[in-house]
Design a protein around this motif. Structure first.
Motif, PDB file in Angstrom:
ATOM      1  N   SER A   1       0.845  -1.191   0.000  1.00 15.02           N
ATOM      2  CA  SER A   1       0.000   0.000   0.000  1.00 15.02           C
ATOM      3  C   SER A   1       0.881   1.241   0.000  1.00 15.02           C
ATOM      4  N   GLY A   2       0.574   2.193  -0.880  1.00 17.45           N
ATOM      5  CA  GLY A   2       1.361   3.417  -0.967  1.00 17.45           C
ATOM      6  C   GLY A   2       2.538   3.335  -1.908  1.00 17.45           C
ATOM      7  N   SER A   3       2.691   2.214  -2.613  1.00 17.43           N
ATOM      8  CA  SER A   3       3.834   2.060  -3.526  1.00 17.43           C
ATOM      9  C   SER A   3       3.635   2.788  -4.848  1.00 17.43           C
ATOM     10  N   GLY A   4       2.392   3.205  -5.140  1.00  9.64           N
ATOM     11  CA  GLY A   4       2.116   3.942  -6.367  1.00  9.64           C
ATOM     12  C   GLY A   4       1.435   3.119  -7.446  1.00  9.64           C
ATOM     13  N   LYS A   5       1.124   1.860  -7.143  1.00  9.32           N
ATOM     14  CA  LYS A   5       0.598   0.989  -8.190  1.00  9.32           C
ATOM     15  C   LYS A   5      -0.790   1.410  -8.670  1.00  9.32           C
ATOM     16  N   SER A   6      -1.677   1.850  -7.776  1.00 14.84           N
ATOM     17  CA  SER A   6      -3.010   2.283  -8.202  1.00 14.84           C
ATOM     18  C   SER A   6      -2.936   3.578  -9.008  1.00 14.84           C
ATOM     19  N   THR A   7      -2.053   4.484  -8.605  1.00 16.43           N
ATOM     20  CA  THR A   7      -1.855   5.720  -9.379  1.00 16.43           C
ATOM     21  C   THR A   7      -1.363   5.390 -10.776  1.00 16.43           C
ATOM     22  N   LEU A   8      -0.418   4.459 -10.871  1.00 17.73           N
ATOM     23  CA  LEU A   8       0.098   4.061 -12.184  1.00 17.73           C
ATOM     24  C   LEU A   8      -1.006   3.476 -13.043  1.00 17.73           C
ATOM     25  N   LEU A   9      -1.822   2.612 -12.470  1.00 14.43           N
ATOM     26  CA  LEU A   9      -2.911   1.996 -13.225  1.00 14.43           C
ATOM     27  C   LEU A   9      -3.900   3.054 -13.713  1.00 14.43           C
ATOM     28  N   ASN A  10      -4.214   4.021 -12.856  1.00  9.51           N
ATOM     29  CA  ASN A  10      -5.154   5.077 -13.236  1.00  9.51           C
ATOM     30  C   ASN A  10      -4.597   5.947 -14.354  1.00  9.51           C
ATOM     31  N   ILE A  11      -3.292   6.187 -14.344  1.00  5.90           N
ATOM     32  CA  ILE A  11      -2.676   6.957 -15.423  1.00  5.90           C
ATOM     33  C   ILE A  11      -2.691   6.170 -16.727  1.00  5.90           C
ATOM     34  N   LEU A  12      -2.375   4.878 -16.649  1.00  9.33           N
ATOM     35  CA  LEU A  12      -2.394   4.035 -17.845  1.00  9.33           C
ATOM     36  C   LEU A  12      -3.789   3.978 -18.456  1.00  9.33           C
ATOM     37  N   GLY A  13      -4.815   4.015 -17.607  1.00 10.94           N
ATOM     38  CA  GLY A  13      -6.188   3.926 -18.098  1.00 10.94           C
ATOM     39  C   GLY A  13      -6.829   5.248 -18.450  1.00 10.94           C
ATOM     40  N   GLY A  14      -6.087   6.338 -18.313  1.00  8.18           N
ATOM     41  CA  GLY A  14      -6.645   7.648 -18.654  1.00  8.18           C
ATOM     42  C   GLY A  14      -7.607   8.192 -17.622  1.00  8.18           C
ATOM     43  N   LEU A  15      -7.586   7.638 -16.402  1.00  4.59           N
ATOM     44  CA  LEU A  15      -8.430   8.160 -15.328  1.00  4.59           C
ATOM     45  C   LEU A  15      -7.753   9.336 -14.627  1.00  4.59           C
ATOM     46  N   ASP A  16      -6.430   9.279 -14.515  1.00  4.64           N
ATOM     47  CA  ASP A  16      -5.637  10.366 -13.929  1.00  4.64           C
ATOM     48  C   ASP A  16      -4.630  10.849 -14.957  1.00  4.64           C
ATOM     49  N   ARG A  17      -4.167  12.074 -14.765  1.00  2.00           N
ATOM     50  CA  ARG A  17      -3.136  12.634 -15.629  1.00  2.00           C
ATOM     51  C   ARG A  17      -1.808  12.676 -14.880  1.00  2.00           C
ATOM     52  N   ALA A  18      -0.756  12.322 -15.582  1.00  2.00           N
ATOM     53  CA  ALA A  18       0.580  12.443 -14.999  1.00  2.00           C
ATOM     54  C   ALA A  18       0.977  13.918 -14.976  1.00  2.00           C
ATOM     55  N   SER A  19       1.628  14.337 -13.898  1.00  3.46           N
ATOM     56  CA  SER A  19       2.082  15.725 -13.798  1.00  3.46           C
ATOM     57  C   SER A  19       3.375  15.956 -14.564  1.00  3.46           C
ATOM     58  N   GLY A  20       4.006  14.863 -15.001  1.00  5.86           N
ATOM     59  CA  GLY A  20       5.219  14.980 -15.798  1.00  5.86           C
ATOM     60  C   GLY A  20       5.448  13.694 -16.553  1.00  5.86           C
ATOM     61  N   GLY A  21       6.370  13.745 -17.499  1.00  6.89           N
ATOM     62  CA  GLY A  21       6.659  12.553 -18.282  1.00  6.89           C
ATOM     63  C   GLY A  21       5.732  12.404 -19.473  1.00  6.89           C
ATOM     64  N   GLU A  22       5.680  11.205 -20.009  1.00  4.65           N
ATOM     65  CA  GLU A  22       4.931  10.947 -21.236  1.00  4.65           C
ATOM     66  C   GLU A  22       4.192   9.618 -21.126  1.00  4.65           C
ATOM     67  N   VAL A  23       2.964   9.595 -21.595  1.00  2.85           N
ATOM     68  CA  VAL A  23       2.147   8.382 -21.630  1.00  2.85           C
ATOM     69  C   VAL A  23       1.661   8.197 -23.065  1.00  2.85           C
ATOM     70  N   ARG A  24       1.969   7.047 -23.642  1.00  2.00           N
ATOM     71  CA  ARG A  24       1.575   6.787 -25.024  1.00  2.00           C
ATOM     72  C   ARG A  24       0.837   5.457 -25.113  1.00  2.00           C
ATOM     73  N   TYR A  25      -0.223   5.464 -25.949  1.00  2.00           N
ATOM     74  CA  TYR A  25      -0.936   4.234 -26.275  1.00  2.00           C
ATOM     75  C   TYR A  25      -0.801   4.022 -27.773  1.00  2.00           C
ATOM     76  N   ARG A  26      -0.043   2.996 -28.160  1.00  2.00           N
ATOM     77  CA  ARG A  26       0.281   2.781 -29.577  1.00  2.00           C
ATOM     78  C   ARG A  26       0.877   4.078 -30.139  1.00  2.00           C
ATOM     79  N   ASP A  27       0.258   4.705 -31.131  1.00  2.00           N
ATOM     80  CA  ASP A  27       0.828   5.934 -31.685  1.00  2.00           C
ATOM     81  C   ASP A  27       0.116   7.186 -31.156  1.00  2.00           C
ATOM     82  N   GLN A  28      -0.662   7.023 -30.095  1.00  2.08           N
ATOM     83  CA  GLN A  28      -1.446   8.134 -29.545  1.00  2.08           C
ATOM     84  C   GLN A  28      -0.799   8.670 -28.274  1.00  2.08           C
ATOM     85  N   ASP A  29      -0.542   9.982 -28.248  1.00  2.00           N
ATOM     86  CA  ASP A  29       0.041  10.630 -27.075  1.00  2.00           C
ATOM     87  C   ASP A  29      -1.091  11.066 -26.157  1.00  2.00           C
ATOM     88  N   LEU A  30      -1.132  10.462 -24.961  1.00  2.00           N
ATOM     89  CA  LEU A  30      -2.197  10.774 -24.001  1.00  2.00           C
ATOM     90  C   LEU A  30      -1.762  11.803 -22.968  1.00  2.00           C
TER      91      LEU A  30
END
Length: 219
Positions: free
Chosen positions: A28-57
């Protein structure tokens, strides 16, 4: 939190591959749920880059993220989030009615072994059966990506095994890229890869030579 800035994730760099089943492990608190939410487009990352195939999210507008979630991603959470006044069939139909090329609700429920429980209400189903309805709802739109947040967290070990077998079957039969987050290290043996998170960082990535059936795991 006021003047305090908390970094849930720090320097995470990873790929998810088409058709694989990945388990993300962490306390708990390791960041795994936040990571999952970012991967699924539920949350936005405050930095870095998230890509799905050729789409920049990374800086996509809300409408784009909504379309991404609707078309490409299925979610399964620890708590089933079924509507109590609707049958299993009707709960699944909520998704199929807004998806471009969905399964029939009956087909999705049959896939998770509930073809004989179509017209039962959540109160008439066990916890494991309710979670399988939630999985059917998630896969009914034929998502390319299935994201599962502690899907067995509210279940006993025997029921949890059945739910994990369903997830493994969906991954195998539909070729859905599947990511399961959990604090239970045993579940990692059913995956193609295990990603361990700690303090918001990727601590280790392990490749499994052969996936095990969840029924073989030592709980």
């Amino acid at each position: 939190m006021g003047e305090v800035e908390i970094q849930a994730l720090r320097g995470v760099d990873l790929d998810l591959y088409a058709g694989e089943l990945t388990v993300m492990l962490g306390a708990s608190g390791s960041g795994k749920s936040t990571l999952l939410n970012i991967l699924g487009g539920l949350d936005r990352a405050s930095g870095g880059e998230v890509r799905y195939r050729d789409q920049d999210l990374t800086r996509a507008r809300d409408r784009v993220l909504t379309d991404f979630r609707r078309r490409h991603v299925g979610f399964v959470f620890q708590f089933y989030n079924l509507i109590a006044s609707l049958t299993a069939r009707e709960n699944v139909a909520l998704v199929t009615e807004i998806s471009p090329a969905p399964m029939r609700p009956e087909e999705a429920l049959d896939l998770v072994g509930l073809g004989d429980r179509l017209d039962h209400f959540p109160s008439q189903l066990s916890g494991g059966e309710q979670q399988r309805v939630a999985i059917a709802r998630a896969v009914a739109k034929r998502p390319a990506v299935l994201l599962c947040d502690e899907p067995t967290g509210a279940l006993d070990s025997r029921t949890g095994v059945r739910v994990l077998q369903v997830l493994q079957q969906v991954n195998r039969d539909l070729g859905t890229t599947t990511a399961v987050i959990t604090h239970n290290a045993v579940i990692g043996d059913m995956a193609d890869r295990v990603i361990r998170l700690a303090d918001g960082q990727v601590q280790d990535i392990q490749i499994n030579a052969a996936r095990r059936d969840p029924a073989e795991l030592q709980w």
